[in-house]
Design a protein around this motif. Sequence first.
Motif, PDB file in Angstrom:
ATOM      1  N   HIS A 137     -10.781-116.807 -96.994  1.00  0.00           N
ATOM      2  CA  HIS A 137     -10.547-116.796 -95.550  1.00  0.00           C
ATOM      3  C   HIS A 137      -9.550-115.755 -95.268  1.00  0.00           C
ATOM      4  CE1 HIS A 137     -13.217-120.191 -95.186  1.00  0.00           C
ATOM      5  NE2 HIS A 137     -12.400-120.642 -96.064  1.00  0.00           N
ATOM      6  N   LEU A 138      -8.787-115.025 -96.307  1.00  0.00           N
ATOM      7  CA  LEU A 138      -7.782-114.335 -96.058  1.00  0.00           C
ATOM      8  C   LEU A 138      -8.268-113.034 -95.755  1.00  0.00           C
ATOM      9  CD1 LEU A 138      -4.605-114.194 -96.512  1.00  0.00           C
ATOM     10  CD2 LEU A 138      -4.975-113.268 -98.703  1.00  0.00           C
ATOM     11  N   PHE A 139      -9.207-112.374 -95.850  1.00  0.00           N
ATOM     12  CA  PHE A 139      -9.762-110.971 -95.563  1.00  0.00           C
ATOM     13  C   PHE A 139     -10.933-110.986 -94.662  1.00  0.00           C
ATOM     14  CE2 PHE A 139      -6.918-110.278 -99.144  1.00  0.00           C
ATOM     15  CZ  PHE A 139      -6.001-109.267 -98.503  1.00  0.00           C
ATOM     16  N   GLU A 140     -11.273-112.206 -93.931  1.00  0.00           N
ATOM     17  CA  GLU A 140     -12.235-112.092 -93.228  1.00  0.00           C
ATOM     18  C   GLU A 140     -12.333-110.956 -92.079  1.00  0.00           C
ATOM     19  OE1 GLU A 140     -13.102-116.219 -91.460  1.00  0.00           O
ATOM     20  OE2 GLU A 140     -13.940-116.771 -93.377  1.00  0.00           O
ATOM     21  N   ASN A 141     -13.543-110.340 -91.732  1.00  0.00           N
ATOM     22  CA  ASN A 141     -13.568-109.272 -90.977  1.00  0.00           C
ATOM     23  C   ASN A 141     -14.560-109.600 -90.082  1.00  0.00           C
ATOM     24  OD1 ASN A 141     -13.732-106.900 -89.473  1.00  0.00           O
ATOM     25  ND2 ASN A 141     -14.139-105.605 -91.198  1.00  0.00           N
ATOM     26  N   TYR A 142     -14.113-109.904 -88.706  1.00  0.00           N
ATOM     27  CA  TYR A 142     -15.080-110.268 -87.816  1.00  0.00           C
ATOM     28  C   TYR A 142     -15.703-109.134 -86.813  1.00  0.00           C
ATOM     29  CZ  TYR A 142     -13.175-114.745 -88.470  1.00  0.00           C
ATOM     30  OH  TYR A 142     -12.584-115.978 -89.306  1.00  0.00           O
ATOM     31  N   ASP A 143     -15.442-107.728 -87.610  1.00  0.00           N
ATOM     32  CA  ASP A 143     -15.890-106.647 -86.683  1.00  0.00           C
ATOM     33  C   ASP A 143     -17.217-106.182 -87.139  1.00  0.00           C
ATOM     34  OD1 ASP A 143     -13.673-106.417 -85.031  1.00  0.00           O
ATOM     35  OD2 ASP A 143     -12.689-105.162 -86.483  1.00  0.00           O
ATOM     36  N   PRO A 144     -18.130-105.977 -86.567  1.00  0.00           N
ATOM     37  CA  PRO A 144     -19.535-105.630 -86.851  1.00  0.00           C
ATOM     38  C   PRO A 144     -19.246-104.260 -87.915  1.00  0.00           C
ATOM     39  CG  PRO A 144     -19.149-105.011 -84.477  1.00  0.00           C
ATOM     40  CD  PRO A 144     -17.864-105.621 -84.998  1.00  0.00           C
ATOM     41  N   ILE A 145     -20.146-103.856 -88.639  1.00  0.00           N
ATOM     42  CA  ILE A 145     -19.982-102.644 -89.651  1.00  0.00           C
ATOM     43  C   ILE A 145     -20.732-101.635 -88.669  1.00  0.00           C
ATOM     44  CG2 ILE A 145     -20.728-101.536 -91.674  1.00  0.00           C
ATOM     45  CD1 ILE A 145     -20.437-104.226 -93.099  1.00  0.00           C
ATOM     46  N   CYS A 146     -20.094-100.515 -88.510  1.00  0.00           N
ATOM     47  CA  CYS A 146     -20.751 -99.402 -87.621  1.00  0.00           C
ATOM     48  C   CYS A 146     -21.421 -98.824 -88.603  1.00  0.00           C
ATOM     49  CB  CYS A 146     -19.439 -98.508 -86.994  1.00  0.00           C
ATOM     50  SG  CYS A 146     -18.629 -99.484 -85.887  1.00  0.00           S
ATOM     51  N   GLU A 147     -22.799 -98.202 -88.208  1.00  0.00           N
ATOM     52  CA  GLU A 147     -23.511 -97.292 -89.189  1.00  0.00           C
ATOM     53  C   GLU A 147     -24.243 -96.205 -88.280  1.00  0.00           C
ATOM     54  OE1 GLU A 147     -27.437 -98.526 -90.816  1.00  0.00           O
ATOM     55  OE2 GLU A 147     -26.113 -99.129 -92.236  1.00  0.00           O
ATOM     56  N   PHE A 148     -24.325 -95.211 -88.980  1.00  0.00           N
ATOM     57  CA  PHE A 148     -25.215 -94.147 -88.188  1.00  0.00           C
ATOM     58  C   PHE A 148     -26.666 -94.501 -87.721  1.00  0.00           C
ATOM     59  CE2 PHE A 148     -27.627 -90.090 -87.866  1.00  0.00           C
ATOM     60  CZ  PHE A 148     -26.630 -89.194 -87.163  1.00  0.00           C
ATOM     61  N   PRO A 149     -27.198 -94.218 -86.631  1.00  0.00           N
ATOM     62  CA  PRO A 149     -28.292 -94.831 -86.182  1.00  0.00           C
ATOM     63  C   PRO A 149     -29.621 -94.198 -87.120  1.00  0.00           C
ATOM     64  CG  PRO A 149     -27.269 -94.012 -84.243  1.00  0.00           C
ATOM     65  CD  PRO A 149     -26.427 -93.414 -85.452  1.00  0.00           C
ATOM     66  N   GLY A 150     -29.891 -95.154 -87.998  1.00  0.00           N
ATOM     67  CA  GLY A 150     -31.161 -94.810 -88.923  1.00  0.00           C
ATOM     68  C   GLY A 150     -30.384 -94.904 -90.450  1.00  0.00           C
ATOM     69  N   GLY A 151     -29.015 -95.112 -90.712  1.00  0.00           N
ATOM     70  CA  GLY A 151     -28.488 -95.245 -91.807  1.00  0.00           C
ATOM     71  C   GLY A 151     -27.861 -93.740 -92.434  1.00  0.00           C
ATOM     72  N   ASN A 152     -27.471 -93.984 -93.795  1.00  0.00           N
ATOM     73  CA  ASN A 152     -26.722 -92.818 -94.204  1.00  0.00           C
ATOM     74  C   ASN A 152     -27.681 -91.822 -94.928  1.00  0.00           C
ATOM     75  OD1 ASN A 152     -24.220 -93.774 -94.275  1.00  0.00           O
ATOM     76  ND2 ASN A 152     -24.384 -94.849 -96.160  1.00  0.00           N
ATOM     77  N   GLY A 153     -28.859 -91.913 -95.043  1.00  0.00           N
ATOM     78  CA  GLY A 153     -29.920 -90.898 -95.231  1.00  0.00           C
ATOM     79  C   GLY A 153     -29.939 -90.011 -93.982  1.00  0.00           C
TER      80      GLY A 153
END
Length: 81
Positions: free
Chosen positions: A35-51
């Motif tokens: 519970h120490l490093f819980e991250n409640y922020d959504p992970i941002c991603e380029f539309p369509g992913g890294n590819g």
Amino acid sequence: MKLKMTVLGNQAVFVTLPSETLSQLKTKADEIRKHLFENYDPICEFPGGNGLLKEWLSANNRIPEGYKGHERVVVLFKVQP
């Protein structure tokens, strides 16, 4: 709880704990760590992913003549909702 302490000069203190006590401490530490490093922020991603991000960067990368092969790209991102 039985505790055995060994003091060697002023540089080290060794504490010996029974294996049961050590196991309990490790279990508690694992629970705290979960519970120490819980991250409640959504992970941002380029539309369509890294590819698609790599494709977009390749298509939009403009290198001036004379710098081909010597380019260094510095990128700064500011992500906002």
